[in-house]
Design a protein around this motif. Structure first.
Motif, mmCIF file in Angstrom:
data_model
loop_
_atom_site.group_PDB
_atom_site.id
_atom_site.type_symbol
_atom_site.label_atom_id
_atom_site.label_comp_id
_atom_site.label_asym_id
_atom_site.label_seq_id
_atom_site.Cartn_x
_atom_site.Cartn_y
_atom_site.Cartn_z
ATOM 1 N N LEU A 168 15.658 16.590 -0.249
ATOM 2 C CA LEU A 168 16.295 17.732 0.471
ATOM 3 C C LEU A 168 15.532 17.860 1.797
ATOM 4 O O LEU A 168 15.638 18.239 2.859
ATOM 5 C CB LEU A 168 16.546 18.989 -0.240
ATOM 6 N N GLU A 169 14.082 18.113 1.405
ATOM 7 C CA GLU A 169 13.079 18.292 2.820
ATOM 8 C C GLU A 169 13.219 17.099 3.731
ATOM 9 O O GLU A 169 13.465 17.231 4.855
ATOM 10 C CB GLU A 169 11.841 18.169 2.257
ATOM 11 N N ARG A 170 13.252 16.010 3.078
ATOM 12 C CA ARG A 170 13.660 14.701 3.968
ATOM 13 C C ARG A 170 14.825 14.772 5.038
ATOM 14 O O ARG A 170 14.876 14.596 6.197
ATOM 15 C CB ARG A 170 13.392 13.267 3.161
ATOM 16 N N ILE A 171 15.958 15.384 4.299
ATOM 17 C CA ILE A 171 17.410 15.571 4.946
ATOM 18 C C ILE A 171 17.005 16.502 6.210
ATOM 19 O O ILE A 171 17.190 16.020 7.320
ATOM 20 C CB ILE A 171 18.455 15.781 3.971
ATOM 21 N N LEU A 172 16.351 17.735 5.746
ATOM 22 C CA LEU A 172 16.145 18.549 6.911
ATOM 23 C C LEU A 172 15.323 18.263 7.885
ATOM 24 O O LEU A 172 15.449 18.760 8.906
ATOM 25 C CB LEU A 172 15.798 19.904 6.070
ATOM 26 N N SER A 173 14.483 17.298 7.766
ATOM 27 C CA SER A 173 13.680 16.714 8.760
ATOM 28 C C SER A 173 14.166 15.764 9.695
ATOM 29 O O SER A 173 13.355 14.898 10.495
ATOM 30 C CB SER A 173 12.371 16.184 8.164
ATOM 31 N N GLY A 174 15.586 15.279 9.391
ATOM 32 C CA GLY A 174 16.050 14.518 10.211
ATOM 33 C C GLY A 174 16.060 13.073 9.781
ATOM 34 O O GLY A 174 16.355 12.047 10.667
ATOM 35 N N LYS A 175 15.563 12.891 8.412
ATOM 36 C CA LYS A 175 15.295 11.351 8.026
ATOM 37 C C LYS A 175 16.080 10.944 6.805
ATOM 38 O O LYS A 175 15.798 10.284 6.302
ATOM 39 C CB LYS A 175 13.925 11.300 7.795
ATOM 40 N N GLY A 176 17.170 11.861 6.847
ATOM 41 C CA GLY A 176 17.921 11.539 5.540
ATOM 42 C C GLY A 176 19.014 10.421 5.618
ATOM 43 O O GLY A 176 18.949 9.779 6.638
ATOM 44 N N PHE A 225 25.209 18.611 4.995
ATOM 45 C CA PHE A 225 24.384 17.590 4.748
ATOM 46 C C PHE A 225 24.448 16.507 5.639
ATOM 47 O O PHE A 225 23.710 16.021 6.255
ATOM 48 C CB PHE A 225 24.466 17.303 3.235
ATOM 49 N N GLU A 226 25.695 16.250 5.951
ATOM 50 C CA GLU A 226 26.088 15.155 6.740
ATOM 51 C C GLU A 226 25.512 15.216 8.148
ATOM 52 O O GLU A 226 24.973 14.336 8.922
ATOM 53 C CB GLU A 226 27.556 14.906 6.731
ATOM 54 N N ALA A 227 25.687 16.312 8.599
ATOM 55 C CA ALA A 227 25.317 16.820 10.073
ATOM 56 C C ALA A 227 23.798 16.403 10.054
ATOM 57 O O ALA A 227 23.287 15.830 11.310
ATOM 58 C CB ALA A 227 25.520 18.156 10.344
ATOM 59 N N TYR A 228 23.087 16.844 9.136
ATOM 60 C CA TYR A 228 21.395 16.289 9.297
ATOM 61 C C TYR A 228 21.599 14.901 9.368
ATOM 62 O O TYR A 228 20.523 14.396 9.937
ATOM 63 C CB TYR A 228 20.693 17.186 8.205
ATOM 64 N N ILE A 229 22.111 14.145 8.346
ATOM 65 C CA ILE A 229 22.044 12.861 7.856
ATOM 66 C C ILE A 229 22.504 12.060 9.273
ATOM 67 O O ILE A 229 21.879 10.991 9.634
ATOM 68 C CB ILE A 229 22.769 12.292 6.767
ATOM 69 N N ARG A 230 23.450 12.609 9.872
ATOM 70 C CA ARG A 230 23.946 11.705 10.988
ATOM 71 C C ARG A 230 23.390 12.157 12.300
ATOM 72 O O ARG A 230 23.977 11.904 13.595
ATOM 73 C CB ARG A 230 25.460 11.895 11.048
ATOM 74 N N ARG A 231 22.524 13.239 12.191
ATOM 75 C CA ARG A 231 21.588 13.422 13.217
ATOM 76 C C ARG A 231 22.417 14.207 14.446
ATOM 77 O O ARG A 231 22.163 14.157 15.629
ATOM 78 C CB ARG A 231 20.849 12.249 14.337
ATOM 79 N N ARG A 287 22.613 17.492 13.938
ATOM 80 C CA ARG A 287 22.170 18.616 13.707
ATOM 81 C C ARG A 287 20.549 18.358 14.101
ATOM 82 O O ARG A 287 20.084 17.487 13.297
ATOM 83 C CB ARG A 287 22.475 19.296 12.425
ATOM 84 N N ALA A 288 19.729 19.112 14.854
ATOM 85 C CA ALA A 288 18.478 19.143 15.048
ATOM 86 C C ALA A 288 17.805 19.372 13.662
ATOM 87 O O ALA A 288 18.017 20.257 12.976
ATOM 88 C CB ALA A 288 18.042 19.971 16.037
ATOM 89 N N PRO A 289 16.644 18.542 13.414
ATOM 90 C CA PRO A 289 15.923 18.764 12.339
ATOM 91 C C PRO A 289 15.169 20.006 12.242
ATOM 92 O O PRO A 289 14.981 20.550 13.307
ATOM 93 C CB PRO A 289 15.008 17.832 12.263
ATOM 94 N N VAL A 290 15.166 20.719 10.901
ATOM 95 C CA VAL A 290 14.466 22.111 10.981
ATOM 96 C C VAL A 290 13.253 21.903 10.190
ATOM 97 O O VAL A 290 12.448 23.013 10.202
ATOM 98 C CB VAL A 290 15.447 23.244 10.361
ATOM 99 N N LEU A 291 12.893 20.841 9.813
ATOM 100 C CA LEU A 291 11.562 20.760 8.940
ATOM 101 C C LEU A 291 10.702 19.456 9.714
ATOM 102 O O LEU A 291 11.392 18.610 10.106
ATOM 103 C CB LEU A 291 11.632 20.470 7.597
#
Ligand SMILES: Cc1cc2nc3c(=O)[nH]c(=O)nc-3n(C[C@H](O)[C@H](O)[C@H](O)COP(=O)(O)O)c2cc1C
Ligand code: FES
Lengths: 169, 435
Positions: free
Chosen positions: B370-378, B420-426, B428-432
């Motif tokens: 989950l941290e990885r997804i939030l950091s834009g690397k999902g 979740f998809e918004a983070y994974i597909r970039r 949404r800007a990463p927050v972590l």
């Protein structure tokens, strides 16, 4: 802060003598064996010494008929026992989701800044404060709860931090 | 009442009637308010008759599992010659839950009275109340109340003149969520690490110090004196929904509502009434997005599910969640669900006692993914990975901490997949930032 082996000053002054020992012995009557007094005994140490050193671990073990390794295993399971010295005022801030939703992270930032601790887990240079983040303090409707030593303060916002800290010289 | 707010007409105040009334804290004050009548009555009954009344009332455990209290008490052996124990669970550490704290702070004698009744009914001479280490103020109030109860002869070798010994010992925890799990709590009192035990044996056969033991939540025990005084029929009549859910329940509400607090309602009350009438709804300009109704360990509900749910054991199961400890976490439309779910997973990873592999590894890996997804690397494959982990963490361990971590992840992915998809597909800007 180093997590290495921390010892106290020599010579070691035992905790369980005189009235402290008598207090522990009075409590033996409330339990069917001495091992059950382990958490209470560790609290008695921390209240008197501020933290639990290797030497006190050995002393507690001897008093309760346990081994030091066993006692250390128990001490390290629980987050509230300090195994190294901490600031004069130990500050715990809840950052679990319910408090996080209500701005706990801003409260942490304000505490780190105004105490001069700089980062979570560190003690300020003057030894006055240590700030740590903890999980749910059981007061989620009063975000953000902060504990300073044994004092429990509800609804701490960043604006209230300077006035709060002023109460702990 | 919606402490710290005045009582709302939609509430039914039984347990919370004296919240905020410092006069109720003393032994004399409690007696003036009708206190210790339940214990007096119980001491004039047979233990079996007391258990029958509790059974008939329909009271169920308020600590999370909702197990029928009278039935639990009836499992204790009779005349076996062994010491019996009653343990009161005051570890209250489930995120979202803060009701036991108020019971102890304002009505300590209600809890002492409930413990004493339970002790008498189950042949217990000593009851331990395990209070979490951080509850310094409730501890001080309880300690003074216990001291007063001994001084008044309510507790002691001849409790209330009954000829029966009833003792209460307060035991302080030291920071560990897992010690709220009943067998971990028993290990903790015994001076051990708080690792849950494999069941069977169940506590009624071999619990604390390997003796027959019953463990109940603070709120469960505090309800017992009222049932003894006013009767099982009265308690059963406090019901707005399913007849298997009787009595009042303290609901702790926190998060994005205008008036967070503890609200005491009859089971079966519509959640909508609680959220909008009693708690004043969301903050201005905001709308409801999600609710975790039973403390953090139960599945997340969408706004639609929450607004149509009845607050009782069956009503929440019907909507795919659980009543649990009734610690309600309310989230409005400003909430980043992925971040909140990561934060909950991190809580469970921190609190895992680490004796079961599925839990120790599962909670840690869930958090890291989950941290990885939030950091834009999902990655798209993270969904399968998270769900596979969750599957391996459910029903496979000694206690249910690991299941509790999986619940918000699985329900979160199912109900808020787009976030979740918004983070994974970039998108949404990463927050972590990962270290
Ligand atoms: C990880 C975990 C944490 C728990 N924490 C608590 C708690 O803080 N307080 C509580 O009363 N029950 C807690 N429980 C539930 C207890 O194991 C137990 O079911 C409850 O105390 C029984 O009391 P009751 O029948 O009166 O509800 C927890 C369970 C688990 C698995
Ligand atoms: S989440 Fe902060 S007190 Fe419960």
């Amino acid at each position: 802060m180093s997590a290495g082996h921390v010892v106290d000053a020599e010579p070691y002054e035992p905790v369980f003598t005189g009235e402290t020992m008598a207090e522990l012995e009075r409590r033996f009557a409330e339990y069917p064996n001495k091992q059950a007094l382990l958490l209470p005994a560790l609290w008695m140490v921390q209240e008197r010494r501020g933290w639990i050193s290797e030497s006190t671990i050995s002393e507690v073990a001897a008093v309760l008929g346990l081994t030091p390794a066993y006692v250390k295993g128990v001490v390290t399971f629980y987050t509230m026992y300090h195994t190294h010295p901490v600031g004069r005022h130990f500050i715990q801030v809840c950052t679990t989701s319910p408090c996080g939703l209500c701005g706990a992270e801003d409260t942490v930032r304000a505490l780190l800044e105004h105490t001069g601790c700089g980062e979570v887990g560190a003690t300020s240079a003057d030894g006055r404060f240590t700030v740590v983040e903890v999980e749910c303090l059981g007061a989620c409707g009063f975000a953000t709860p902060v504990m300073v030593g044994d004092d429990f303060i509800e609804s701490v916002t960043p604006e209230k931090v300077p006035e709060l800290l002023a109460r702990y010289p | 009442m919606g402490f710290p707010h005045p009582s709302h007409p939609g509430e039914t105040v039984v347990l919370s009637k004296h919240f905020g009334d410092a006069g109720a804290r003393t032994h004399a004050g409690w007696v003036e308010r009708g206190g210790y009548e339940g214990l007096r009555k119980a001491l004039g009954m047979t233990p079996e008759a007391i258990i029958e009344v509790v059974k008939a009332s329909g009271l169920r455990g308020r600590g999370g599992a909702g197990f029928p209290t009278g039935l639990k008490w009836s499992f204790m052996p009779k005349d076996d010659g062994k010491p019996h124990y009653l343990v009161c669970n005051a570890d209250e550490s489930e995120p979202g839950t803060f009701k036991d704290r108020e019971i102890m702070r304002w009505t300590p004698h209600a809890l002492i009275e409930g413990c004493a009744i339970g002790a008498f009914a189950m042949g217990v001479e000593r009851c331990y109340i395990y209070i979490r280490g951080e509850f310094t103020e409730p501890w001080a109030v309880m300690a003074e109340a216990v001291r007063e109860a001994y001084a008044a002869g309510t507790l002691g070798d001849n409790a209330m003149g009954s000829g029966k010994p009833i003792h209460i010992t307060l035991h302080r925890g030291a920071g560990a969520y897992i010690c709220g799990e009943e067998t971990a709590l028993m290990n903790s009192i015994e001076g051990r690490r708080g690792n849950p035990r494999i069941k069977p044996p169940f506590p009624a056969a071999a619990g604390l110090f390997a003796m027959p033991t019953t463990i109940n939540n603070v709120e469960t025990l505090a309800a017992v004196p009222h049932i003894l005084v006013r009767g099982a029929e009265w308690y059963k009549s406090l019901c707005k929904g399913n007849p298997k859910s009787t009595g009042t329940k303290l609901i702790s509400v926190c998060g994005h509502v205008q008036r967070p607090g503890n609200y005491e309602v009859m089971l079966g009350t519509p959640m909508k009434e609680l959220l909008y009438d009693m708690c004043g709804g969301m903050r201005p300009g905001r709308t409801l997005k999600a609710v975790i109704p039973g403390g953090s360990s139960v599945p997340i509900m969408t706004a639609e599910e929450a607004e149509s749910a009845l607050l009782d054991y069956e009503g929440l199961i019907e909507k795919g969640s659980m009543l649990g400890s009734a610690g309600m976490i309310v989230m409005d439309d400003s909430t980043d669900m992925v971040y909140q779910i990561m934060r909950l997973a991190r809580f469970y990873a921190h609190e895992s006692c680490a004796q079961c592999t599925q839990c120790r590894e599962g909670t840690a890996w869930t958090t890291r993914i989950l941290e990885r997804i939030l950091s834009g690397k999902g990655k798209e494959s993270d969904f399968d990975l998270l769900l596979d982990l969750a599957d391996n963490m459910t029903g496979t361990t000694i206690c249910v901490l690991s299941d509790s971590c999986a619940a918000p992840v699985v329900s979160g992915i199912r109900k808020f997949r787009g976030e979740f998809e918004a983070y994974i597909r970039r998108e949404r800007a990463p927050v972590l930032e990962l270290a």
